[in-house]
Design an enzyme around this catalytic site. Structure first.
Site, PDB file in Angstrom:
ATOM      1  N   ARG A  83      -4.609  -2.410 -12.825  1.00 24.78           N
ATOM      2  CA  ARG A  83      -5.984  -2.648 -12.201  1.00 24.78           C
ATOM      3  C   ARG A  83      -6.579  -1.313 -11.574  1.00 24.78           C
ATOM      4  O   ARG A  83      -5.703  -0.540 -10.891  1.00 24.78           O
ATOM      5  CB  ARG A  83      -5.474  -3.569 -11.162  1.00 24.78           C
ATOM      6  CG  ARG A  83      -6.961  -3.825 -10.412  1.00 24.78           C
ATOM      7  CD  ARG A  83      -7.062  -5.243  -9.671  1.00 24.78           C
ATOM      8  NE  ARG A  83      -8.163  -5.458  -9.024  1.00 24.78           N
ATOM      9  CZ  ARG A  83      -9.184  -6.289  -9.257  1.00 24.78           C
ATOM     10  NH1 ARG A  83      -8.987  -6.951 -10.172  1.00 24.78           N
ATOM     11  NH2 ARG A  83     -10.231  -6.011  -8.443  1.00 24.78           N
ATOM     12  N   CYS A  84      -7.769  -1.087 -11.616  1.00 29.40           N
ATOM     13  CA  CYS A  84      -8.634   0.213 -11.428  1.00 29.40           C
ATOM     14  C   CYS A  84      -9.628  -0.159 -10.492  1.00 29.40           C
ATOM     15  O   CYS A  84     -10.250  -1.329 -10.606  1.00 29.40           O
ATOM     16  CB  CYS A  84      -8.746   0.982 -12.519  1.00 29.40           C
ATOM     17  SG  CYS A  84      -7.366   1.432 -13.641  1.00 29.40           S
TER      18      CYS A  84
ATOM     19  N   LYS B 271       0.951  -1.135  -0.112  1.00 32.62           N
ATOM     20  CA  LYS B 271       0.003  -0.016  -0.063  1.00 32.62           C
ATOM     21  C   LYS B 271       0.707   1.355   0.058  1.00 32.62           C
ATOM     22  O   LYS B 271       1.742   1.346   0.666  1.00 32.62           O
ATOM     23  CB  LYS B 271      -0.744   0.171   1.335  1.00 32.62           C
ATOM     24  CG  LYS B 271      -2.283  -0.236   1.019  1.00 32.62           C
ATOM     25  CD  LYS B 271      -2.742  -0.325   2.578  1.00 32.62           C
ATOM     26  CE  LYS B 271      -3.387   0.953   3.141  1.00 32.62           C
ATOM     27  NZ  LYS B 271      -4.401   1.632   2.502  1.00 32.62           N
TER      28      LYS B 271
ATOM     29  N   HIS C  57      -5.866 -18.047  -4.994  1.00 34.51           N
ATOM     30  CA  HIS C  57      -5.280 -17.234  -6.210  1.00 34.51           C
ATOM     31  C   HIS C  57      -4.509 -18.427  -7.157  1.00 34.51           C
ATOM     32  O   HIS C  57      -4.172 -17.934  -8.366  1.00 34.51           O
ATOM     33  CB  HIS C  57      -4.134 -16.207  -5.568  1.00 34.51           C
ATOM     34  CG  HIS C  57      -4.868 -15.368  -4.886  1.00 34.51           C
ATOM     35  ND1 HIS C  57      -4.702 -15.167  -3.427  1.00 34.51           N
ATOM     36  CD2 HIS C  57      -5.607 -14.209  -5.037  1.00 34.51           C
ATOM     37  CE1 HIS C  57      -5.569 -14.147  -2.959  1.00 34.51           C
ATOM     38  NE2 HIS C  57      -6.064 -13.712  -3.873  1.00 34.51           N
TER      39      HIS C  57
ATOM     40  N   ILE D 216     -15.740 -19.260   1.844  1.00 33.37           N
ATOM     41  CA  ILE D 216     -15.935 -17.856   2.565  1.00 33.37           C
ATOM     42  C   ILE D 216     -16.772 -17.016   1.981  1.00 33.37           C
ATOM     43  O   ILE D 216     -17.247 -15.807   2.092  1.00 33.37           O
ATOM     44  CB  ILE D 216     -14.403 -17.276   2.315  1.00 33.37           C
ATOM     45  CG1 ILE D 216     -13.347 -18.063   2.798  1.00 33.37           C
ATOM     46  CG2 ILE D 216     -14.271 -15.848   2.656  1.00 33.37           C
ATOM     47  CD1 ILE D 216     -13.315 -18.204   4.323  1.00 33.37           C
ATOM     48  N   GLY D 217     -17.638 -17.751   1.019  1.00 34.30           N
ATOM     49  CA  GLY D 217     -18.718 -17.073   0.543  1.00 34.30           C
ATOM     50  C   GLY D 217     -19.280 -17.218  -0.845  1.00 34.30           C
ATOM     51  O   GLY D 217     -20.152 -17.719  -1.183  1.00 34.30           O
ATOM     52  N   SER D 218     -18.228 -16.740  -1.724  1.00 34.65           N
ATOM     53  CA  SER D 218     -18.335 -16.571  -3.295  1.00 34.65           C
ATOM     54  C   SER D 218     -18.033 -18.004  -3.811  1.00 34.65           C
ATOM     55  O   SER D 218     -17.066 -18.550  -3.546  1.00 34.65           O
ATOM     56  CB  SER D 218     -17.867 -15.398  -3.790  1.00 34.65           C
ATOM     57  OG  SER D 218     -16.481 -15.779  -3.542  1.00 34.65           O
TER      58      SER D 218
ATOM     59  N   CYS E 286      -9.817 -17.375   0.965  1.00 36.32           N
ATOM     60  CA  CYS E 286     -10.733 -16.380   0.422  1.00 36.32           C
ATOM     61  C   CYS E 286     -11.632 -16.824  -0.203  1.00 36.32           C
ATOM     62  O   CYS E 286     -12.028 -18.059  -0.570  1.00 36.32           O
ATOM     63  CB  CYS E 286      -9.918 -15.218  -0.239  1.00 36.32           C
ATOM     64  SG  CYS E 286     -10.767 -13.719  -0.377  1.00 36.32           S
TER      65      CYS E 286
ATOM     66  N   GLU F 173      -7.447  -1.080   5.947  1.00 37.96           N
ATOM     67  CA  GLU F 173      -7.287  -0.150   5.030  1.00 37.96           C
ATOM     68  C   GLU F 173      -7.002   1.283   5.308  1.00 37.96           C
ATOM     69  O   GLU F 173      -5.925   1.932   4.788  1.00 37.96           O
ATOM     70  CB  GLU F 173      -8.303  -0.194   3.975  1.00 37.96           C
ATOM     71  CG  GLU F 173      -7.888   0.125   2.595  1.00 37.96           C
ATOM     72  CD  GLU F 173      -7.575  -0.981   1.756  1.00 37.96           C
ATOM     73  OE1 GLU F 173      -7.893  -0.969   0.654  1.00 37.96           O
ATOM     74  OE2 GLU F 173      -6.894  -2.072   2.392  1.00 37.96           O
TER      75      GLU F 173
HETATM   76  N1  GLN Z   1     -17.547 -13.209   0.935  1.00 38.17           N
HETATM   77  C1  GLN Z   1     -16.395 -12.457   0.083  1.00 38.17           C
HETATM   78  C2  GLN Z   1     -16.287 -13.633  -1.244  1.00 38.17           C
HETATM   79  O1  GLN Z   1     -16.256 -14.703  -0.917  1.00 38.17           O
HETATM   80  C3  GLN Z   1     -15.318 -12.217   0.736  1.00 38.17           C
HETATM   81  C4  GLN Z   1     -14.528 -11.348  -0.456  1.00 38.17           C
HETATM   82  C5  GLN Z   1     -13.199 -11.173   0.411  1.00 38.17           C
HETATM   83  O2  GLN Z   1     -12.671 -11.352   1.194  1.00 38.17           O
HETATM   84  N2  GLN Z   1     -12.468 -10.167  -0.432  1.00 38.17           N
HETATM   85  O3  GLN Z   1     -16.236 -13.259  -2.270  1.00 38.17           O
HETATM   86 ZN    ZN Z   2     -10.894 -12.621   1.468  1.00 38.29          ZN
END
Ligand code: GLN
Ligand code: ZN
Length: 764
Positions: free
Chosen positions: A525-526, A122, A704, A441-443, A736, A615
């Site tokens: 990246r933007c 950052k 990733h 994690i969700g998605s 993630c 952040e």
């Molecule tokens: N719940 C979100 C996902 O799974 C979390 C994304 C993140 O932490 N950047 O995409």
């Molecule tokens: Zn994450």
């Protein structure tokens, strides 16, 4: 006469031309010459648009094909040796820059890479990321100014008053990292020799003034670094070009005396954050030194109150005359290029905004008012006053109900009913999960079909019913897959979300969205942050119907999925007319309602993501506790209104907890899932040392990477985790969200993860 200049302009172009050219070049669709040509056109376009503003200096060196810090490394002959694999300079440059960037990112922040690319981190307290310079015992420097000189010549062809900008030697060292046991400060003398050569070159190229950035002056510096600044600028004292020592991103505080006494021709300070320091600095400068004041906010998108600024600037102008320069407080890199592109934006709100182009126009107006008299720009100042007043009084901004709710926040609002030990016993009984429970994690993958569905809804091609049906199909598919894989706690998969902040911003009152307001995050990246302009409220539930639907399809528990208040705040352009803490409390109350609605709908596990909690940690450590106090409080307000039986999860996809473990524990989430797979579970040491009481899901594989993670590797990682954290507190999950992956990658990865959990249970 006050002089006008700016510290830097966005380089991506108003339609992100640079991004598209770069990506074409990387894909091999255009040649290096074509890339350089389009870069040169962009610079010309920027200079051209500034031509009419009658600035005294024109800035050059603010353009970069990837990153200005990496440009400095190139200029100083300090690219990492491993990247130099031939004669082609651009090739070597991109070798340091990229490496990981072929892979898609899950969030707008990059993740530290393990490849050959330079590390990215950052840039102070912005959402921009730079490539970290590398140093070791062998580091030497060699001036390579071709690139900068080429740009200077380009500018001089159209305008003689070119003022280049570079990063100062001490900040350059500060930004970098030693790759061995050496001490980077010992490199200063050698580095200064190279800077001296550069100054010489600049003089030969008819440069009078050089902007030399030392933003570390806004940090708390120890003796060593303060001394380095002293010695650097005493060494450069005989500079053949005049130096404008430039600092931004905050007040000078303890560095005020130091900065004001360095032997340079001029000093630029941040008069937005440090307006109260201006008179002190002015008094300390020598009679021939220039004082440049940053009077337009380069980090937000709001119009400047020109009348107000003029009223405190005019007496200084009287005092300093020619020695007063004015500019934005920082580079404009951190704001979008041009508001004029926003043809769909609500006109009332548009009238309150200024992007980079408009900010330079504001500066020009201020200059005219100072130098030629207010009457020459009376009309524009009146218009500005109307806009400022309209924003102050607009009923679209001020919602008395929201303000009442914020005023009634009390200390108990963020408390759970019982402590973790008691409620976790209740949850264990009702959720009935095995040891080492597995979840995600969700998605889940955002397939082409899912994107097409959302696009069709936006363009009106499909109606609300059709849209609902298609999203429900995705949810159903996602639940079926998770069943097959054998996960314990399921999710609906986030098919309806384009982005974890944008989705909520669009449904909450108080936000607007732009079409082209992109800001560079790193390289090509933007990000396009939403604009948070008014009191935030939740007109209707945002996620309940999707989560409820997912839960209706399974007897397993479905985890509700929300973005937390601090992350929504930190990834938006935020209003500046009230303390940021209040804005965060408003978001917290809105998301709290969603949490409670999910609970009422029978959802027993709710995750609140705080990916961007770190952040906006202030640059000065002494301010951290203030920030963390309200940030953590906001999370607690959001999450902790639920019954003991409801399990709250949070997720953070970064790996620095050492300095914030106490506040993290205070959040009191029942489960926290974090990025750990690449740290070999070392990251858990701090949780162990702290005796972190609640449950943790340390990510067992890096999402990733497209590779399938190996069962044994994940078992071994979890065993390492179990050496640090009691088994009863451990969950098994990826690092993630999985939205950037493909189903054919996700399926085997998660099957292996579930297999690893089974092995772990068997050995308990
Ligand atoms: N719940 C979100 C996902 O799974 C979390 C994304 C993140 O932490 N950047 O995409
Ligand atoms: Zn994450």
């Amino acid at each position: 006469m006050a002089k006008l200049h700016h510290l830097g302009f966005p380089r991506i172009g108003h339609k992100r031309q640079l991004k598209f050219s770069l990506e074409k070049f990387w894909r091999g669709e255009i040649s290096e010459t074509q890339l350089q040509q389009s870069a040169s056109e962009l610079r010309a376009e920027n200079w051209h648009s500034q031509q009419t503003l009658a600035f005294d200096f024109h800035t050059v060196g603010d353009f970069s094909l990837y990153d200005q810090v990496l440009d400095m490394s190139l200029l100083l002959g300090n690219l990492p040796k491993r990247a130099i694999q031939g004669e082609n300079q651009l090739d070597n440059y991109f070798r340091v820059a990229r490496g990981r960037s072929q892979q898609k990112q899950c969030c707008s922040t990059p993740h530290a890479g393990e490849s050959d690319a330079g590390e990215m981190t950052k840039w102070f307290n912005t959402n921009y990321h730079y490539i970290v310079p590398e140093f070791d015992q062998q580091t030497s420097f060699e001036l390579n100014a071709d690139n900068l000189l080429l740009q200077i010549k380009e500018l001089q062809r159209i305008n003689k008053n070119a003022k280049p900008v570079i990063i100062g030697p001490v900040t350059y060292l500060w930004l970098g990292k030693e790759k061995d046991q050496s001490n980077k400060l010992t490199l200063l003398p050698a580095l200064l020799k190279t800077y001296q050569q550069l100054l010489q070159k600049l003089q030969e190229n008819n440069i009078q003034w050089l902007q030399i950035d030392e933003p570390i002056l806004a940090l708390e510096l120890n003796n060593e670094w303060q001394t380095a600044l002293q010695s650097a600028y005493h060494t450069l004292k005989q500079s053949p070009v005049k130096l404008l020592l430039t600092t931004y991103f905050g007040e000078l505080k303890d560095n005020l005396l130091l900065a004001s006494q360095l032997p340079v021709a001029g000093l630029h300070i941040d008069a937005i954050n440090g307006q109260h320091e201006v008179s002190q600095v002015a008094a300390l400068l020598a009679p021939e030194q220039v004082l440049s004041l940053g009077v337009i906010n380069g980090c937000n998108i709001w119009k400047t109150d020109l009348n107000d600024t003029l009223s405190w600037l005019a007496p200084l102008h009287e005092q300093l005359q020619d020695r007063l320069w004015i500019a934005p407080n920082s580079s404009l890199l951190h704001v979008p290029v041009d508001l004029e592109s926003e043809i769909k934006l609500d006109s009332e709100i548009k009238n309150w905004l200024a992007f980079a182009t408009q900010k330079l126009q504001e500066l020009s107006l201020l200059g005219s008012a100072l130098n030629e008299g207010l009457d020459t720009v009376f009309e524009q100042f009146s218009e500005n006053k109307l806009a400022i007043t309209s924003r102050k009084n607009s009923t679209r901004i001020h919602n008395p109900d929201v303000q009442k709710s914020v005023a009634s926040i009390n200390a108990q609002l963020g408390d759970r009913q019982q402590g973790f030990a008691l409620r976790s016993a209740i949850q264990k009984k009702s959720l009935n999960l095995p040891k080492y429970p597995t979840t995600t994690i969700g998605s889940f993958p955002q397939t082409k079909e899912i994107r097409a569905t959302r696009k069709a809804k936006r363009s009106g091609e499909i109606d609300a019913d059709e849209y609902q049906q298609q999203i429900q199909q995705s949810i159903q598919f996602c639940i079926e897959q998770q069943h097959k894989i054998g996960l314990d706690v399921l999710v609906h998969g986030e098919a309806e979300r384009n982005d974890m902040v944008e989705y909520f911003g669009e449904l909450l009152a108080g936000f607007v969205f732009t079409q082209f307001a992109w800001v560079q995050s790193y390289g090509s990246r933007c990000v396009k942050p939403p604009i948070l302009f008014g009191d935030v409220s939740r007109p209707q539930p945002m996620t309940v119907k999707w989560t409820k639907y997912a839960q209706s399809l399974t007897s397993k528990k479905v985890k509700g999925m929300l973005t937390g208040p601090v992350t929504i705040l930190n990834w938006s352009f935020v209003r500046d007319d009230q303390p940021i803490k209040i804005t965060c409390q408003q978001i917290a109350l809105a998301i709290r309602e969603e949490v409670l609605d999910l609970e009422r709908a029978g959802i027993e596990i709710i995750q609140i993501d705080e990916a961007a909690l770190r952040e906006k940690l202030p640059l000065q450590r002494s301010q951290w506790s203030n920030y963390l106090n309200w940030a953590i409080e906001a999370f607690r307000i959001t999450a902790n209104g639920v019954a003991d039986k409801t399990q709250i999860h949070t997720h953070m996809c970064y790996s620095e907890f050492n300095d914030i473990i106490q506040p993290i524990a205070e959040m009191d989430a029942d489960v926290i899932t974090i990025e750990t797979s690449r740290s070999d579970m070392q990251l858990l040491n701090v949780f162990e040392a702290f005796n972190y009481p609640n449950a943790i899901g340390p990510g067992v594989y890096d999402i990733h990477s497209p590779n399938t993670p190996n069962v044994e590797k994940m078992v071994s990682l979890m065993q390492k985790a179990a050496q640090r954290i009691p088994v009863e507190q451990l969950w098994v999950n990826p690092d993630c969200g999985l939205k950037t992956r493909q189903w054919h990658e996700v399926e085997p990865a998660l099957i292996n993860m579930v297999e690893a959990a089974k092995k772990l249970r068997a050995s308990c």
